[in-house]
Design a protein around this motif. Structure first.
Motif, PDB file in Angstrom:
ATOM      1  N   LEU A  23       0.825  -1.208   0.000  1.00 13.07           N
ATOM      2  CA  LEU A  23       0.000   0.000   0.000  1.00 13.07           C
ATOM      3  C   LEU A  23       0.861   1.261   0.000  1.00 13.07           C
ATOM      4  O   LEU A  23       0.515   2.258  -0.641  1.00 13.07           O
ATOM      5  N   GLY A  24       1.987   1.219   0.685  1.00 12.88           N
ATOM      6  CA  GLY A  24       2.900   2.361   0.686  1.00 12.88           C
ATOM      7  C   GLY A  24       3.501   2.621  -0.679  1.00 12.88           C
ATOM      8  O   GLY A  24       3.619   3.766  -1.115  1.00 12.88           O
ATOM      9  N   VAL A  25       3.870   1.561  -1.384  1.00 12.26           N
ATOM     10  CA  VAL A  25       4.432   1.712  -2.730  1.00 12.26           C
ATOM     11  C   VAL A  25       3.387   2.283  -3.680  1.00 12.26           C
ATOM     12  O   VAL A  25       3.670   3.180  -4.484  1.00 12.26           O
ATOM     13  N   VAL A  26       2.156   1.788  -3.576  1.00 11.43           N
ATOM     14  CA  VAL A  26       1.086   2.302  -4.436  1.00 11.43           C
ATOM     15  C   VAL A  26       0.831   3.773  -4.138  1.00 11.43           C
ATOM     16  O   VAL A  26       0.657   4.588  -5.050  1.00 11.43           O
ATOM     17  N   ALA A  27       0.854   4.145  -2.869  1.00  7.53           N
ATOM     18  CA  ALA A  27       0.635   5.548  -2.501  1.00  7.53           C
ATOM     19  C   ALA A  27       1.754   6.432  -3.046  1.00  7.53           C
ATOM     20  O   ALA A  27       1.503   7.545  -3.531  1.00  7.53           O
ATOM     21  N   LEU A  28       2.990   5.945  -2.991  1.00  7.89           N
ATOM     22  CA  LEU A  28       4.101   6.730  -3.532  1.00  7.89           C
ATOM     23  C   LEU A  28       3.997   6.880  -5.039  1.00  7.89           C
ATOM     24  O   LEU A  28       4.288   7.938  -5.591  1.00  7.89           O
ATOM     25  N   ALA A  31       1.399   9.433  -5.859  1.00  5.19           N
ATOM     26  CA  ALA A  31       1.761  10.784  -5.458  1.00  5.19           C
ATOM     27  C   ALA A  31       2.735  11.425  -6.434  1.00  5.19           C
ATOM     28  O   ALA A  31       2.884  12.641  -6.457  1.00  5.19           O
ATOM     29  N   THR A  32       3.408  10.608  -7.252  1.00  4.86           N
ATOM     30  CA  THR A  32       4.368  11.131  -8.225  1.00  4.86           C
ATOM     31  C   THR A  32       3.615  11.855  -9.336  1.00  4.86           C
ATOM     32  O   THR A  32       2.694  11.290  -9.922  1.00  4.86           O
ATOM     33  N   PRO A  33       3.969  13.090  -9.638  1.00  6.68           N
ATOM     34  CA  PRO A  33       3.259  13.802 -10.702  1.00  6.68           C
ATOM     35  C   PRO A  33       3.529  13.161 -12.070  1.00  6.68           C
ATOM     36  O   PRO A  33       4.595  12.591 -12.299  1.00  6.68           O
ATOM     37  N   ASP A  34       2.543  13.258 -12.943  1.00  7.66           N
ATOM     38  CA  ASP A  34       2.700  12.713 -14.292  1.00  7.66           C
ATOM     39  C   ASP A  34       3.735  13.523 -15.057  1.00  7.66           C
ATOM     40  O   ASP A  34       3.804  14.743 -14.941  1.00  7.66           O
ATOM     41  N   GLN A  35       4.520  12.820 -15.822  1.00  2.00           N
ATOM     42  CA  GLN A  35       5.537  13.476 -16.638  1.00  2.00           C
ATOM     43  C   GLN A  35       4.881  14.024 -17.904  1.00  2.00           C
ATOM     44  O   GLN A  35       3.984  13.398 -18.457  1.00  2.00           O
ATOM     45  N   PRO A  36       5.326  15.183 -18.378  1.00  2.00           N
ATOM     46  CA  PRO A  36       4.745  15.720 -19.610  1.00  2.00           C
ATOM     47  C   PRO A  36       5.095  14.833 -20.807  1.00  2.00           C
ATOM     48  O   PRO A  36       6.177  14.253 -20.867  1.00  2.00           O
TER      49      PRO A  36
END
Length: 50
Positions: A23-28, A31-36
């Motif tokens: 669950l922590g890995v999925v949350a991280l 949380a990472t913004p999408d790259q353009p």
């Protein structure tokens, strides 16, 4: 009896730790913004002749 209890507790603790880590890995990752989506190489349009 105490060995069975210790083994059961160890299995339960390991399962909870694995679920928490997943669950922590999925949350991280969420949380990472999408790259353009910008291409690194662009080609100019050639004329219609040829």
């Amino acid at each position: 009896m105490s060995r069975l209890l210790a083994a059961t507790l160890t299995v339960v603790l390991a399962a909870l730790l694995a679920v928490g880590t997943a669950l922590g890995v999925v949350a991280l990752l969420e949380a990472t913004p999408d790259q353009p989506n910008i291409p690194l190489i662009t080609y100019e349009q050639a004329g219609q002749g040829s």
